[in-house]
Structures are given as structure tokens and as C-alpha cells.
Scaffold this active site. Structure first.
Site, short mmCIF file in Angstrom:
data_model
loop_
_atom_site.label_atom_id
_atom_site.label_comp_id
_atom_site.label_asym_id
_atom_site.label_seq_id
_atom_site.Cartn_x
_atom_site.Cartn_y
_atom_site.Cartn_z
N ARG A 23 0.86 -1.19 0.00
CA ARG A 23 0.00 0.00 0.00
C ARG A 23 0.90 1.24 0.00
O ARG A 23 1.95 1.25 0.63
CB ARG A 23 -0.87 -0.03 1.25
N ASN A 87 -0.21 -0.88 13.14
CA ASN A 87 0.30 -1.95 12.30
C ASN A 87 1.48 -2.62 12.98
O ASN A 87 2.43 -1.94 13.36
CB ASN A 87 0.80 -1.39 10.96
N ASP A 103 4.83 -4.61 6.43
CA ASP A 103 3.58 -4.84 7.16
C ASP A 103 3.47 -6.33 7.46
O ASP A 103 3.49 -7.15 6.55
CB ASP A 103 2.41 -4.36 6.31
N ASP A 105 0.84 -7.86 8.93
CA ASP A 105 -0.55 -8.33 8.96
C ASP A 105 -1.30 -8.05 10.26
O ASP A 105 -2.44 -7.60 10.20
CB ASP A 105 -0.65 -9.84 8.67
N ASP A 120 -6.90 -9.33 12.25
CA ASP A 120 -6.19 -10.04 11.18
C ASP A 120 -5.26 -11.16 11.64
O ASP A 120 -4.25 -11.45 10.99
CB ASP A 120 -5.41 -9.04 10.30
N GLU A 123 -5.13 -13.75 8.87
CA GLU A 123 -4.26 -13.30 7.77
C GLU A 123 -2.79 -13.48 8.15
O GLU A 123 -1.97 -13.92 7.34
CB GLU A 123 -4.55 -11.84 7.44
#
EC number: 3.6.1.15
Length: 176
Positions: A23, A87, A103, A105, A120, A123
């Protein structure tokens, strides 16, 4: 590693463990930059996802990056208070282009009353397996998640009561 200068506008680039871009936040104004800490701010900035989709942030945000912590914190100023999105990530790196981090997750959403949700975890488990996170990384991330939760409980660093408002006031000087 060069550090951005106060008042400079720079991107924030988030990567995944496999090195692929995750991102990009297009414009963040640097409010403080040292080798230990970077504080930036943005408001209605364009965000580009790894698949090319774009969206615009909805509210002013103060972004906190620390060179020794495996997390970063975004304080979002909303009508009903400050919300935080945290994060679990590598410590930041910078170059002339951007603030960069990996990152990992796991995320923590913190509400104005300082309650929080850990997000998450599924994830994280999937990516840990798919990208072969080393055991050392997993251990560091779990340790720093606990550190982050301690900071939230203690209202330390970016969670201190005046932190986001103080840095937002400084940001307003650059937007005039």
C-alpha cells in the site's frame, strides 16, 4: 539512510515480507524526523493498494514511526474522538522517496476510550505460512505486540492524551 526534513511532503510505502508493495499513501507532511522517530500527518490523501485500486483517507491522521519498535501507529481525528490503527511492522526505513516498512498483517484498532481489538490474526497465520516468516521474526512480532498493548494501557508515546492534538496543531501550520 537520509531522513526527511520537517515540512517536507513524502510518501509512506508499506511492503509485505516477500518484498512486494502492499500500500502507498501518496502525501504525508513530516512534522518531526530523527534517527529514532518520525512523526507525519496527512488529511484526505490518496492511497494506492497493491492491485492498483485507489481510495482517499477520510480524516486527518498523525502517523508515528519508531526505529526500535516493530509497530507504527496512526491516530485518526474523528468527530467523536481519536481512533488509532496500529500496524505490527518492521521498524521504518527512509530514502529520498518515502518512509518504508514491512507490514506483518497483525493490527490493533484502538477506540477513543482506549479499548482495542486485535485484528487479522487469520491473515497473519496464512502469510506466516505462505511467506515462511522465520521463527525469530514471529517471536519479535509477538513481543512487540505485547509492547504495543502495554503502551496503549499506559497511554505512552502516541497514545498519550495530548499527543495527537499537539501534532495536529503543528500540521495545521503547514496547511495554511
Amino acid at each position: 539512510m537520509g531522513y526527511p526534513k520537517e515540512g517536507e511532503t513524502i510518501q509512506i510505502q508499506s511492503y509485505k515480507h516477500n518484498g512486494l508493495i502492499h500500500r502507498i499513501w501518496n502525501e504525508t507532511t513530516i512534522l518531526k524526523a530523527t534517527e529514532l522517530c518520525i512523526i507525519g500527518a496527512n488529511d484526505r490523501t490518496m492511497v494506492t493498494e497493491s492491485d492498483g485500486r485507489t481510495w482517499m483517507t477520510r480524516e486527518p491522521a498523525i502517523c508515528y514511526f519508531h526505529a526500535k519498535q516493530w509497530f507504527n501507529v496512526i491516530g485518526m481525528l474523528r468527530d467523536d474522538g481519536v481512533y488509532y490503527y496500529c500496524n505490527i511492522s518492521s521498524p521504518f526505513a527512509t530514502d529520498e522517496e518515502a518512509i518504508k516498512y514491512i507490514d506483518y498483517d497483525l493490527d490493533v484498532k484502538v477506540f477513543p476510550d482506549m479499548t482495542y481489538n486485535i485484528l487479522d490474526e487469520d491473515e497473519y497465520a496464512d502469510h506466516k505460512r505462505q511467506m515462511n516468516y522465520p521463527k525469530e521474526i514471529d517471536s519479535i512480532l509477538r513481543e512487540h505486540l505485547n509492547t504495543l498493548l502495554h503502551w496503549i494501557h499506559q497511554r505512552k508515546g502516541p497514545f498519550a492524551p495530548e499527543f495527537v492534538d499537539m501534532w495536529y496543531e503543528r500540521f495545521l501550520h503547514y496547511t495554511k
